[in-house]
Design an enzyme around this catalytic site. Structure first.
Site, PDB file in Angstrom:
ATOM      1  N   CYS A 169      -1.898   7.830  -3.082  1.00 44.87           N
ATOM      2  CA  CYS A 169      -1.473   6.504  -3.165  1.00 44.87           C
ATOM      3  C   CYS A 169      -1.837   5.652  -1.875  1.00 44.87           C
ATOM      4  O   CYS A 169      -1.653   4.227  -1.685  1.00 44.87           O
ATOM      5  CB  CYS A 169      -0.149   6.678  -3.364  1.00 44.87           C
ATOM      6  SG  CYS A 169       0.507   7.212  -4.829  1.00 44.87           S
ATOM      7  N   HIS A 309       5.528   0.375   1.423  1.00 43.62           N
ATOM      8  CA  HIS A 309       5.176   1.162   0.319  1.00 43.62           C
ATOM      9  C   HIS A 309       6.260   1.226  -0.903  1.00 43.62           C
ATOM     10  O   HIS A 309       6.077   0.863  -2.147  1.00 43.62           O
ATOM     11  CB  HIS A 309       4.980   2.879   0.751  1.00 43.62           C
ATOM     12  CG  HIS A 309       4.518   3.916  -0.287  1.00 43.62           C
ATOM     13  ND1 HIS A 309       3.123   3.544  -0.763  1.00 43.62           N
ATOM     14  CD2 HIS A 309       5.103   4.573  -1.135  1.00 43.62           C
ATOM     15  CE1 HIS A 309       2.815   4.354  -1.802  1.00 43.62           C
ATOM     16  NE2 HIS A 309       4.025   4.869  -2.022  1.00 43.62           N
ATOM     17  N   HIS A 346       3.972   0.618  -9.638  1.00 43.29           N
ATOM     18  CA  HIS A 346       3.095   1.265  -8.705  1.00 43.29           C
ATOM     19  C   HIS A 346       1.694   1.972  -9.313  1.00 43.29           C
ATOM     20  O   HIS A 346       2.062   2.675 -10.231  1.00 43.29           O
ATOM     21  CB  HIS A 346       4.095   2.528  -8.389  1.00 43.29           C
ATOM     22  CG  HIS A 346       3.485   3.361  -7.317  1.00 43.29           C
ATOM     23  ND1 HIS A 346       2.277   3.389  -6.619  1.00 43.29           N
ATOM     24  CD2 HIS A 346       4.114   4.525  -6.602  1.00 43.29           C
ATOM     25  CE1 HIS A 346       2.007   4.126  -5.672  1.00 43.29           C
ATOM     26  NE2 HIS A 346       2.990   4.728  -5.662  1.00 43.29           N
ATOM     27  N   PHE A 405       0.700  11.299  -2.025  1.00 47.87           N
ATOM     28  CA  PHE A 405       0.914  12.869  -2.277  1.00 47.87           C
ATOM     29  C   PHE A 405      -0.233  13.466  -1.393  1.00 47.87           C
ATOM     30  O   PHE A 405      -1.427  13.012  -1.400  1.00 47.87           O
ATOM     31  CB  PHE A 405       0.553  13.071  -3.647  1.00 47.87           C
ATOM     32  CG  PHE A 405       1.905  12.869  -4.651  1.00 47.87           C
ATOM     33  CD1 PHE A 405       2.941  12.286  -3.927  1.00 47.87           C
ATOM     34  CD2 PHE A 405       1.919  12.876  -5.894  1.00 47.87           C
ATOM     35  CE1 PHE A 405       4.218  12.025  -4.861  1.00 47.87           C
ATOM     36  CE2 PHE A 405       2.916  12.615  -6.668  1.00 47.87           C
ATOM     37  CZ  PHE A 405       4.073  12.303  -6.279  1.00 47.87           C
TER      38      PHE A 405
END
Length: 421
Positions: A169, A309, A346, A405
């Site tokens: 991400c 984020h 997202h 991640f």
């Protein structure tokens, strides 16, 4: 002294808008574009909502051959790259192609095509072994992520550095940061960069279901993404792309280009801790923020807005809040923070680039976009998250952060141009 890098073109395709202008209108209105998944029947899944783009590749000018050859994520990137170059006013055919490069970010690359091809080759999952007789002639392209930046390079005529970055991400932030570094070091004068992802497929939805990262709030899709809210329970999956034209500053000024912002700082760190877990103290994100500010020769008090984020998971929002306090000190309490994922969802690797587009437009218009759906404050998230309504204010230096991640933590600083630093 390294060369300075400015942003002169933006192209966006995101949920709720057909282009950059509609994207900004959506954000400043505080509306959410998330909805029930329409690409396939989502009934079997825990999370049945997403941020889908109303994207017609043929209407966007792609040929039938391009549409068949390219995965949806690549289509989005190519269309956005064309838009960004057009917005920049750059006559790329008059430039040395070896001085033009491409860096593209993506978390799951050709996920849509791979999912579709598996369904065909396995007879909708009924065959234990896939049948190669039904293999698509474009399967190699789908299996090779580097094809995606190559498609962009062919589109814009770039023959310089061409790179794919897949850091989960943070891919969008890292792609733009790497592109800026190539200009700084003199490897290129112009970079077309950004990120793309089209992950709204059964296999990706099922994967996030399995780790309970996405929200099950299916009865209210528009209000399901709730970053920093006490009732948040996961993110809303989305798709989209944002691409930019970056130029060496003197190159841009010499041709009279409109400059949205200067990319003054970038840094990335890893927590070396857990594939999906985050330490609550936010130490690694804080380290990335501090390094990015140092890269741009900024003091923490220079920051006028933080684009978070803000994924709307319990651990991420607490982690970020701690990181902002650690990196910015008392200034964190005076700095507006918001998450546009509350409105566009997202989109994994693409979202960092989409958020940078929002940051550049915030500087351009001197407006901070809001965090939609933030009604009930979480006591552990006690900063100014600009709830519900956009805010007009001075926005000269913007910090945008990402968390991915694998433990990736990245930060980019955009600055309003004018004068020397």
């Amino acid at each position: 002294m390294s060369r300075r890098v400015v942003l002169t073109g933006i192209g966006v395709r995101a949920p709720g808008g057909a282009g950059t202008g509609e994207f900004w209108d959506l954000l400043t209105s505080g509306r959410s574009a998330t909805r029930r998944i329409s690409f396939f029947d989502p009934a079997p899944f825990r999370s049945q909502i997403a941020g889908e783009c109303d994207f017609d590749p043929a209407a966007e000018g792609l040929s039938a051959r391009e549409i068949r050859r390219m995965d949806r994520a690549a289509q989005l990137a190519v269309v956005c790259a064309r838009s960004a170059v057009a917005a920049s006013g750059l006559a790329v055919d008059r430039l040395d192609p070896y001085r033009i490069g491409v860096v593209l970010g993506s978390a799951v690359a050709a996920a849509t095509s791979l999912d579709n091809e598996y369904v065909v080759m396995s007879d909708s999952g009924r065959a234990r072994e896939v049948d190669p007789d039904y293999l698509s002639p474009h399967m190699f392209d789908h299996m090779t992520p580097g094809i995606m930046p190559a498609e962009v390079a062919w589109t814009v005529g770039a023959e310089g550095p061409v790179t794919m970055i897949s850091n989960g991400c943070t891919s969008g932030l890292d792609a733009v940061g790497h592109a800026a570094q190539l200009i700084r070091e003199g490897a290129a004068d112009v970079m077309v960069t950004g990120a793309t992802d089209a992950p709204i497929t059964p296999i990706v939805v099922a994967s996030f279901d399995a780790i309970r990262a996405t929200t099950p709030r299916n009865d209210d899709p528009e209000h399901a993404s709730r970053p920093f809210d006490a009732t948040r329970n996961g993110f809303v999956l989305a798709e989209g792309s944002a691409m930019f034209v970056l130029e060496e500053r003197a190159h841009a000024l010499a041709r009279g280009a409109h400059v949205y912002a200067e990319l003054s700082g970038y840094a990335t760190r890893s927590n070396a801790y857990h594939m999906t877990g985050l330490k609550p103290d936010g130490r690694e994100m804080a380290a990335a923020i501090t390094a990015a500010l140092d890269d741009g020769r900024h003091d923490p008090t220079d920051v006028h807005y933080v684009n978070a984020h803000g994924s709307a998971t319990k651990q991420n929002d607490r982690h970020e809040t701690a990181a902002f306090k650690r990196a910015l000190g008392e200034h964190a309490y005076r700095t507006p923070v918001s998450s546009i994922k509350s409105m566009v969802g997202h989109s994994l690797g693409a979202v960092g680039a989409i958020e940078l587009a929002a940051c550049a437009l915030a500087i351009e218009h001197q407006v901070v976009p809001p965090t939609a759906n933030l009604h009930e404050r979480d006591p552990e998230c006690d900063l100014d998250y600009v709830p519900l309504t956009a805010r007009e204010q001075r926005v000269d230096t913007v910090l945008s952060v990402g968390s991915g991640f694998g433990g990736f933590q990245s930060a980019v600083v955009l600055t309003r141009t004018g004068g020397d630093r």
